[in-house]
Design a protein around this motif. Sequence first.
Motif, mmCIF file in Angstrom:
data_model
loop_
_atom_site.group_PDB
_atom_site.id
_atom_site.type_symbol
_atom_site.label_atom_id
_atom_site.label_comp_id
_atom_site.label_asym_id
_atom_site.label_seq_id
_atom_site.Cartn_x
_atom_site.Cartn_y
_atom_site.Cartn_z
ATOM 1 N N ILE A 1 0.938 -1.068 -0.030
ATOM 2 C CA ILE A 1 -0.070 0.047 -0.067
ATOM 3 C C ILE A 1 0.914 1.346 0.071
ATOM 4 O O ILE A 1 1.772 1.443 1.095
ATOM 5 N N GLY A 2 0.637 1.990 -1.009
ATOM 6 C CA GLY A 2 1.691 3.142 -1.432
ATOM 7 C C GLY A 2 2.726 2.919 -2.398
ATOM 8 O O GLY A 2 3.354 3.878 -2.684
ATOM 9 N N ASP A 3 2.608 1.714 -2.913
ATOM 10 C CA ASP A 3 3.557 1.427 -4.467
ATOM 11 C C ASP A 3 3.129 2.492 -5.400
ATOM 12 O O ASP A 3 1.846 2.321 -5.637
ATOM 13 N N PRO A 4 3.797 3.388 -5.920
ATOM 14 C CA PRO A 4 3.386 4.323 -7.108
ATOM 15 C C PRO A 4 2.949 3.795 -8.194
ATOM 16 O O PRO A 4 3.770 2.727 -8.785
ATOM 17 N N VAL A 5 2.084 4.036 -8.759
ATOM 18 C CA VAL A 5 1.634 3.507 -10.318
ATOM 19 C C VAL A 5 1.309 4.586 -11.388
ATOM 20 O O VAL A 5 1.364 4.156 -12.434
ATOM 21 N N ALA A 6 1.125 5.662 -11.038
ATOM 22 C CA ALA A 6 1.137 6.695 -12.230
ATOM 23 C C ALA A 6 1.332 8.050 -11.467
ATOM 24 O O ALA A 6 1.359 8.129 -10.174
ATOM 25 N N ALA A 7 1.680 8.889 -12.434
ATOM 26 C CA ALA A 7 2.056 10.365 -11.986
ATOM 27 C C ALA A 7 1.434 11.375 -12.863
ATOM 28 O O ALA A 7 1.164 11.457 -13.878
ATOM 29 N N VAL A 8 1.378 12.548 -11.868
ATOM 30 C CA VAL A 8 0.725 13.925 -12.599
ATOM 31 C C VAL A 8 1.704 14.996 -12.544
ATOM 32 O O VAL A 8 2.276 15.262 -11.495
ATOM 33 N N ALA A 9 1.870 15.905 -13.667
ATOM 34 C CA ALA A 9 2.402 17.209 -13.425
ATOM 35 C C ALA A 9 1.583 18.105 -13.847
ATOM 36 O O ALA A 9 0.758 18.010 -14.932
ATOM 37 N N ALA A 10 1.189 19.021 -12.642
ATOM 38 C CA ALA A 10 0.249 20.212 -13.032
ATOM 39 C C ALA A 10 0.689 21.458 -12.657
ATOM 40 O O ALA A 10 1.900 21.900 -11.962
ATOM 41 N N VAL A 11 -0.185 22.648 -12.682
ATOM 42 C CA VAL A 11 0.380 24.006 -12.359
ATOM 43 C C VAL A 11 0.363 24.153 -10.944
ATOM 44 O O VAL A 11 1.428 25.063 -10.408
ATOM 45 N N ASP A 12 -0.238 23.318 -10.154
ATOM 46 C CA ASP A 12 0.047 23.448 -8.714
ATOM 47 C C ASP A 12 -0.332 22.043 -8.132
ATOM 48 O O ASP A 12 -0.875 21.279 -8.771
ATOM 49 N N GLU A 13 -0.109 22.065 -6.851
ATOM 50 C CA GLU A 13 -0.367 20.899 -6.243
ATOM 51 C C GLU A 13 -1.543 20.307 -6.102
ATOM 52 O O GLU A 13 -2.015 19.072 -6.148
ATOM 53 N N GLU A 14 -2.613 21.337 -5.998
ATOM 54 C CA GLU A 14 -4.049 20.993 -5.848
ATOM 55 C C GLU A 14 -4.370 20.509 -7.198
ATOM 56 O O GLU A 14 -5.198 19.370 -7.169
ATOM 57 N N THR A 15 -4.141 20.993 -8.013
ATOM 58 C CA THR A 15 -4.596 20.283 -9.576
ATOM 59 C C THR A 15 -3.992 19.047 -9.640
ATOM 60 O O THR A 15 -4.797 18.219 -10.130
ATOM 61 N N ALA A 16 -2.980 18.880 -9.371
ATOM 62 C CA ALA A 16 -2.048 17.590 -9.512
ATOM 63 C C ALA A 16 -2.940 16.549 -8.741
ATOM 64 O O ALA A 16 -3.142 15.548 -9.109
ATOM 65 N N GLU A 17 -3.332 16.897 -7.364
ATOM 66 C CA GLU A 17 -3.942 16.095 -6.672
ATOM 67 C C GLU A 17 -5.322 15.853 -7.124
ATOM 68 O O GLU A 17 -5.808 14.478 -7.040
ATOM 69 N N GLU A 18 -6.004 16.888 -7.455
ATOM 70 C CA GLU A 18 -7.427 16.484 -8.352
ATOM 71 C C GLU A 18 -7.416 15.519 -9.414
ATOM 72 O O GLU A 18 -8.163 14.656 -9.730
ATOM 73 N N ALA A 19 -6.045 15.651 -10.169
ATOM 74 C CA ALA A 19 -5.983 14.870 -11.603
ATOM 75 C C ALA A 19 -5.753 13.488 -11.205
ATOM 76 O O ALA A 19 -6.201 12.366 -11.758
ATOM 77 N N LEU A 20 -5.058 13.183 -9.844
ATOM 78 C CA LEU A 20 -5.002 11.773 -9.544
ATOM 79 C C LEU A 20 -6.068 11.092 -9.446
ATOM 80 O O LEU A 20 -6.199 9.656 -9.574
ATOM 81 N N LYS A 21 -7.171 11.948 -8.832
ATOM 82 C CA LYS A 21 -8.570 11.170 -8.572
ATOM 83 C C LYS A 21 -9.310 10.817 -9.878
ATOM 84 O O LYS A 21 -10.206 9.947 -9.974
ATOM 85 N N LEU A 22 -8.808 11.520 -10.871
ATOM 86 C CA LEU A 22 -9.221 11.106 -12.501
ATOM 87 C C LEU A 22 -8.624 9.895 -13.196
ATOM 88 O O LEU A 22 -8.949 9.795 -14.241
#
Lengths: 167, 800, 341
Positions: free
Chosen positions: B100-121
């Motif tokens: 639990i915690g093994d990384p599977v994907a990653a996002v680069a975005a304009v800010d941390e909040e947007t990156a966080e939102e993108a992870l949910k998608l």
Amino acid sequence: MDKQLITLRVNGEVHELAIPVHKTLLEVLREDLHLTGTKHGCELGECGTCTVLVDGQPVLSCLALAVEWQHRDIVTVEGLADGPRPHPLQQAFAELGAAQCGYCIPGTLLTAKALLDHNPRPTRQEIKEALSGNLCRCTGYIKIIEAVERAAQRMAAQTAFAESAAR
Amino acid sequence: MADKTPFSIVGKPLPKVDAWAKCAGETIYADDLNLPRMLYGKLLRSPHPHAIIKRMDTRRARALPGVHAVITGEDLPIKFGILPVSQDEEALAREKVRYIGDPVAAVAAVDEETAEEALKLIDVEYEPLPAITSIDEALAQSENRIHEYNKVGNIQKAVALEFGDVEEGFAEADYIREDIFFYQGSTHLPMEQHAAVAAYGPDGKLTLWSSTQTPHYVHRALAKVLEMPPSHIRVIATPVGGGFGGKSDPFSHEIVAAKLSMLTGRPVKITLTREEVFYAHRGRHPVLMWVKTGVKRDGAITAMHFKTFLDGGAYGSYGVASTYYTGALQTVTYKIPRYKFEGMRVFTNKPPCGPKRGHGTPQPRYALEVHLDKIAEDLGLDPVDMRRRHLVDENSLTVNWLRITTCSLKACIDKVIEASGFRQKFRRLPFGKGVGFACSSYLSGAGLPIYWNHMPHSGVQIKIDRGGGVAVFCGSIDIGQGSDSILAYVVAEILGIRPEDIRVVTADTDLTPVDLGSYSSRVTVMTGNAAMEAAEKLKDLLLTVAGEKLEVPKNRLVAVDRRIFDAEDPERSISFVEAVQLAEARFGTLGSVGSYKPPESPGKYKGSGVGPSPSYSYTACVAQVDVDPETGLVTVEKIWIAHDIGRSINPLLVEGQVEGSVYMGLGEALMEEQVFRKGLHKIPSMLEYKSPTTLEMCDVETFIIEKPDPHGPFGAKEVGQGPLLPVPPAVANAVYDAVGVRIDEVPITPEKVLKALEAKARGEDGRYGPSRIPDVAFPAPTTVDVPPEWQPAIVAEGTS
Amino acid sequence: MLRLPPFTYYAPARIEDAVKILADYGPDAMVVAGGTDLYPNMKRRQFEPKIIVGLRQIRELHRINGDAKTGVTIGACVTLAEVSQHPAILASYRGLARAAGLVANPQIRHMGTLGGNLCVDTRCNYYDQTLFWRQALGYCLKKDGAICPVAPGSQRCWAVTSTDTAPVIIALRATLRLVSPRGERLVAASDFYRDDGIHYLNKEADEILTEILLPPIDGLKTTYWKLRRRGSFDFPVLGVAVALAQEGERCRDVRIVTGGVNSRPMEMTEAERILIGERITPDLIERVAQAVYRPVKALDNTDFVPLYRKKMAPVFVKRALRELLGWPIQETPDGHTSAAG
């Protein structure tokens, strides 16, 4: 997203900023004012790393909304020195090796400053109590406590000197 | 301390060269970096301890405004890992997740909040597999394999070594004792969360700033995974806000930040949250241990057999080395004529374990020192005398072929026993109060690099400016231990200048010669030796021109306090700056290099690569505790600790390392636990993972024992890790002295103490700890011929 | 960096205005005083209110009035540091000063308030986790889930009361003033809490706790004992408040209230009955202490193993009583004593 115009007084300088209201003081200091001397270790109030002074008392900037702390007197590590002269705490911390990795030191220095400002000659136990909300993983706190003691002695000597000079 | 040394810098309690910046808040750590156009990266992590990735769809995340790149394992298919034998990690898992915690994907975005939102998608479909969460489960479920590359089931590595015939040794014993111990896992908990910033430029070159203890190994991993020439990659280790071993592996977030920057053409920063740091881990292995020792009536050891079982977590990390380390250093404190070691590391579906301060040695040291305490009591011997009588000899080989150079353990023991009043207190304090004693040893740098090569372990370059300014370049990284300062002190001492005249440039793979990194307590010894060599070369040039100018033979010249003068007539002198200018006029631009490689180890067997070191530090420790018999609460009142450092280059830094080690040892002894429930970390927060505060830290009286070691710069040995080792067993032994119960499991919590006290009150064994080890076969041991001094005939003579 | 979710922020200067905003927005709004409980919970997405009503600007909530003879009234926004250092409280309501002074750490005591601590969310190590963690778990009854992982067979939430000050407030028989659009009401501190990890307060969403009214001290001596792993930072995993009034050698009145176990602070009435009116002896204290063992419920959702916390309840009650009686805290064969927790 609600942005609000706010006025923060940090290290004696007044800043007017338009920020989202949900930004913490920690985020505003680091990201909007670029005062990166204030560190963060958990952002949940569980480590003390982000401590700053508000009206002379240590508070956790990660749990403080910037909008809530307007017009108060905020001091960060960048505001500790007197121009080019380090604060006696900074001097003592450097001399005694109290900063190893240094990451917790800004918050610890500010907590220690609040202590000495209110209690210029604290006992060792009082120093421990005052710093019990600042985690450090490097030092075992020993050099930190010794540095606070040394700074307290020097500040007391300076005060005594200033008082005798004034008489 | 009276100044008896011939040195002007070495041995002085000077401030560190970075102290002022750190106390001013000016030091720039990785997360403090802020580059123009910088994007923020976030990692999507597996919520399953063990699962197959059936399907992943990133389209919705890509469509979110503000998102600049989304990557998955398919973008980074090449595996990596710190050890060549276990290249088993993917920056983003491709087919399977293992904790639990093994990384599977990653996002680069304009800010941390947007990156966080993108992870949910990002839509990921998993097919959960049964999770393996303990050593027993790993051994029982050999068909449910976490990895495929290891030979058998979930056993990553099983080793067995026998030095001399242990059965023969047990037959010679007057008394034999067996014990079982468990040492719980713990994590480093550096105050600074891991962070990395990558910037890929239109010139096709990549720069990575990272909070890492091993920029050189990160450099190699990036080149491998990104398939770029190393010459186009620059790794800069930023000042590390606490490492303790936790930032010694190449990490997913470093590689991902680099890849995201390459895809977007913009700098990318990834800072882990505190919770993610718990998942990145690489901390102390939970180790189950069994030890059997045969002794003579006077406590002389005739044979020892040690078994360890390491709960390794989901990936290899340093685990193979960790496994060997749980068996390597038992032999370097007391004479052990025959020794057998069997060790096993299993994979489990938990964050990978790795090196934490003391790497693989605090666990067996705890077991050994408590075990010896029990043997002493069984035999009616004084636990101090029993140990002290049988210490290893200086300039000797251990039975497993480790070369002991200097050993001042006897002096360490005498110091703490006297200062603590141990003899007046042991078994004599009122019920509830107790003292405990333990010794330990640690290496001053690993004798071998992590990947096989013949090159130096550390390199230093020095350049001198016409104005007398000296720049020292070295790949080492200061993680708070003071390695930048050590470079300045060593060079200043040799050139006869002040540390403040020196600019230290470190940990930049473009600018500095390789140093392998801040691990295995290697930096002072190795960079110090390299710096000495480089500085001596320059000094020779300066003395040559000074000698000519002053018309004094070179060997009479001394360099101190920014002057070079005739030792017999100090009035005859020139300034350092003048010498520099004369030398530059004479020899051209001034610069030099130095490098260091540890001496070759005499051990030639398979597995002999772990354990050798240029020298070993020694520590003796007394703990005094108060145990509340009604609550089981253990309060450590004071620690007396003496450390054989060889030579202290700066006593302030040495004390700081000792005190910090005691602190971390107390945390492990009393409260720190990295624990899981069904593969889910139980307490991944600073609040619930219990790190001692000022109020739990006891007084520490530190004694620095100096006897220069021929292999260290000015005779220095290590101090960063060794002093942690004796703390947990000294506390455990003190608890026994206080209330008469044995806690054979770390941490020593009030619950365990109370249970043992209750058991004792019922007339049962006053002990808390494991009662069995897995019933599993180790491979047949590699039998190793012992060094000549341990050949049976000679041993018999020696003990007669 | 863990960040707060977006919200709209109001900082009314008067209680009436705060009440009105709450009434207008209904369940979308939450009040905040010090923020040391709400903001971490929001960062972990345990709460995502659209509206935050900050009480900090309301002056009257910062006042302390009265004395031990007439009773003391404490505004809900008085900080824990102020409570712990206030001369009148230190002199006469020492248990409250002590409890406030043992909350978390110095920084949090400068930010956190007495009202906030009395309303602090119940805690559970299956609940006080990030969104990611709770998702990996499959959530819990208190937030987004269908079962309580602490006791999957039960129909209720077992999150633990974690306020240090409530046990003392209850032991002091304090009264709380609540203000809402319907006016104000006074509620006995003991009636403020419910035995339910989710609906743990008898307080409507639109009610604001404004004042804590301590009755005249009337000869009571009070103390508070706290079990936690460290001397700082940690929430109580067992708290014991005791208020005791003596008449000669007899016990005139006693209140024993636990916190840090169960979902609400619990008054140990059976133990109190054993002591009230009796001549106080070490043996009697021992009996009183043993009587708290049964009602204390500790489950595996905090630090320390549950049975240990339960076993410590009698020990802490005994020690708290001995402290108030001026006896050595702990009796051992060699007379060794240990300090207060």
